[in-house]
Motif scaffolding. Structure first.
Motif, PDB file in Angstrom:
ATOM      1  N   HIS A 121      11.883  15.768   0.062  1.00 45.98           N
ATOM      2  CA  HIS A 121      12.080  14.838  -1.056  1.00 45.98           C
ATOM      3  C   HIS A 121      11.198  15.202  -2.246  1.00 45.98           C
ATOM      4  O   HIS A 121      10.222  15.943  -2.127  1.00 45.98           O
ATOM      5  N   TRP A 122      11.504  14.621  -3.373  1.00 42.56           N
ATOM      6  CA  TRP A 122      10.755  14.919  -4.596  1.00 42.56           C
ATOM      7  C   TRP A 122       9.576  13.965  -4.760  1.00 42.56           C
ATOM      8  O   TRP A 122       9.281  13.141  -3.902  1.00 42.56           O
ATOM      9  N   HIS A 123       8.910  14.110  -5.911  1.00 40.16           N
ATOM     10  CA  HIS A 123       7.784  13.257  -6.293  1.00 40.16           C
ATOM     11  C   HIS A 123       8.303  12.204  -7.261  1.00 40.16           C
ATOM     12  O   HIS A 123       8.583  11.072  -6.886  1.00 40.16           O
ATOM     13  N   GLY A 124       8.420  12.555  -8.528  1.00 43.42           N
ATOM     14  CA  GLY A 124       8.971  11.660  -9.536  1.00 43.42           C
ATOM     15  C   GLY A 124       8.163  10.402  -9.760  1.00 43.42           C
ATOM     16  O   GLY A 124       8.647   9.449 -10.389  1.00 43.42           O
ATOM     17  N   GLY A 125       6.916  10.354  -9.216  1.00 44.93           N
ATOM     18  CA  GLY A 125       6.134   9.126  -9.309  1.00 44.93           C
ATOM     19  C   GLY A 125       6.692   8.000  -8.459  1.00 44.93           C
ATOM     20  O   GLY A 125       6.233   6.861  -8.556  1.00 44.93           O
ATOM     21  N   GLN A 126       7.666   8.315  -7.600  1.00 45.56           N
ATOM     22  CA  GLN A 126       8.335   7.301  -6.785  1.00 45.56           C
ATOM     23  C   GLN A 126       7.714   7.262  -5.388  1.00 45.56           C
ATOM     24  O   GLN A 126       8.324   7.618  -4.387  1.00 45.56           O
ATOM     25  N   TYR A 127       6.487   6.790  -5.339  1.00 41.78           N
ATOM     26  CA  TYR A 127       5.717   6.824  -4.097  1.00 41.78           C
ATOM     27  C   TYR A 127       6.308   5.953  -2.999  1.00 41.78           C
ATOM     28  O   TYR A 127       6.086   6.214  -1.817  1.00 41.78           O
ATOM     29  N   ASP A 128       7.044   4.923  -3.349  1.00 40.18           N
ATOM     30  CA  ASP A 128       7.605   4.024  -2.342  1.00 40.18           C
ATOM     31  C   ASP A 128       8.851   4.595  -1.663  1.00 40.18           C
ATOM     32  O   ASP A 128       9.310   4.039  -0.658  1.00 40.18           O
ATOM     33  N   ILE A 129       9.412   5.668  -2.192  1.00 41.95           N
ATOM     34  CA  ILE A 129      10.717   6.115  -1.698  1.00 41.95           C
ATOM     35  C   ILE A 129      10.601   7.134  -0.560  1.00 41.95           C
ATOM     36  O   ILE A 129      11.055   6.889   0.546  1.00 41.95           O
ATOM     37  N   GLY A 130      10.014   8.266  -0.800  1.00 39.19           N
ATOM     38  CA  GLY A 130       9.861   9.265   0.265  1.00 39.19           C
ATOM     39  C   GLY A 130      11.173   9.632   0.927  1.00 39.19           C
ATOM     40  O   GLY A 130      12.148   9.987   0.264  1.00 39.19           O
ATOM     41  N   LYS A 131      11.215   9.499   2.249  1.00 35.45           N
ATOM     42  CA  LYS A 131      12.401   9.877   3.028  1.00 35.45           C
ATOM     43  C   LYS A 131      13.637   9.076   2.641  1.00 35.45           C
ATOM     44  O   LYS A 131      14.772   9.508   2.907  1.00 35.45           O
TER      45      LYS A 131
END
Length: 365
Positions: A121-131
């Motif tokens: 998965h990517w980063h994108g500042g989307q720490y809550d998303i992950g898998k």
């Protein structure tokens, strides 16, 4: 009219490039390694390749041993018709329990083993998303987990450090989430004699160990892919491990010296940086370690985190390494630049990803 605008843009870019910058002064005084010099023979390259891989592992730091595949447990399973969606978890042996998703096509069995994809998965500042990226379209044009499973691949993706269910699970605990938690984890690992990036790739390689061990997976037919941070994870995995058969990397084909000169270090988080690396080589040396296995890169020319000059220089050097393996292998490396495109995953990129994996990872009928 378009040609006039293009010429004007190129002229301005050239004029700007000729002007010295603060970054140029920093680079000039830093004694950075020169660009990778590709030797004339395959035998000489193979010796150099061994040395580069050993140096990379050294720079990443002293890693705890990867957990055995017996540490992985399926904790839930849901029938989705043509595939099964599993949630797995494992103790990574470094203070965290890591969770991931596995998508298993119903046609994949012990008797009829399926090809597989390790999805990063990517980063994108989307720490809550992950898998959860595997189930959404926050980074990709379609939900990649179900889409790849429908195409006949077993798919595995885990939460990277500081993401998904690991957000707030760093050394400072729940009070440190998001970028603050990422910084805390990076600090801890530096004190422990290793890097956050090294630990991220270590967990990915543990996931690869598990994927290869799955009884319905053809371990000789595994691809790896992702966008942005997931792209970088993918080409580092290819560099450090010979098991993945092919990779597709969207964005983040980045040569670090060009990134510095462009004033775009801000485009990448602290997780990304490996102390001392540029004293030995730049990223063309890392990407070249994948040869002769098939690698597809897709990059937008407006992506500030991947300066175009660096993308081209990487491509020119890596193609020379692939050429050492013979003419038939040259088509195994492809770097496509998309004009007018930024840091995004286009639908046409997704279609090309599927075509690349079907060509190089799936068994021939």
């Amino acid at each position: 009219m378009h040609r006039i605008l293009l010429c004007s843009t190129l002229l301005l870019a050239c004029m700007h490039a000729a002007e010295p910058t603060v970054a140029d002064d920093w680079v000039a005084k830093a004694s950075l390694a020169p660009p990778l010099k590709v030797p004339a023979s395959l035998n000489a390259w193979q010796q150099q390749r061994t040395q580069i891989r050993a140096r990379l592992n050294e720079l990443l730091g002293e890693m705890p041993a990867r957990p055995p595949v017996s540490a992985f447990k399926v904790i839930s399973s849901e029938d989705k018709g043509s595939y099964t969606h599993e949630t797995i978890q494992f103790d990574n042996g470094a203070g965290e329990v890591v969770k991931g998703f596995v998508f298993v096509p119903k046609k994949a069995t012990v008797q009829s083993k399926a090809p597989a994809i390790l999805y990063c998965h990517w980063h994108g500042g989307q720490y809550d998303i992950g898998k959860q990226e595997l189930l959404g379209t926050n980074a990709t044009p379609v939900a990649p987990g179900p889409a790849l499973a429908e195409k006949g691949y077993v798919v595995l993706g885990i939460d990277a450090p500081c993401f998904g269910e690991r957000n707030g699970q760093g050394p400072d605990g729940p009070q440190q989430k998001g970028s603050a938690g990422e910084m805390t984890a990076a600090k801890f690992h530096l004190w422990a004699g290793r890097t956050l990036w090294g630990m991220m790739i270590r967990d990915d390689l543990a996931a690869l160990d598990y994927l290869c061990s799955r009884e319905e997976v053809n371990a000789a037919r595994i691809g790896v892919t992702g966008i942005s941070m997931g792209s970088t994870r993918s080409w580092w995995i290819m560099a450090l491990d010979d098991r993945p058969r092919a990779a597709v990397c969207v964005a983040c084909m980045t040569r670090y010296e060009e990134l510095i000169r462009a004033g775009m270090l801000k485009a990448h988080g602290i997780y990304y940086f490996v102390p001392g690396m540029l004293r030995h080589f730049d990223t063309e040396a890392v990407i070249a370690l994948a040869a002769p296995r098939p690698m597809l890169f897709m990059t937008g020319d407006q992506d500030g985190g991947s300066p175009l000059e660096g993308v081209r220089r990487i491509g020119e050097t890596v193609k020379k390494v692939y050429a050492l393996h013979g003419d038939a292998v040259e088509e195994c490396f492809e770097s496509t630049i998309y004009p007018g495109v930024g840091h995004v995953y286009l639908p046409e990129m997704w279609e090309k990803t599927l075509q690349w994996m079907d060509r190089w990872v799936k068994p021939k009928p």
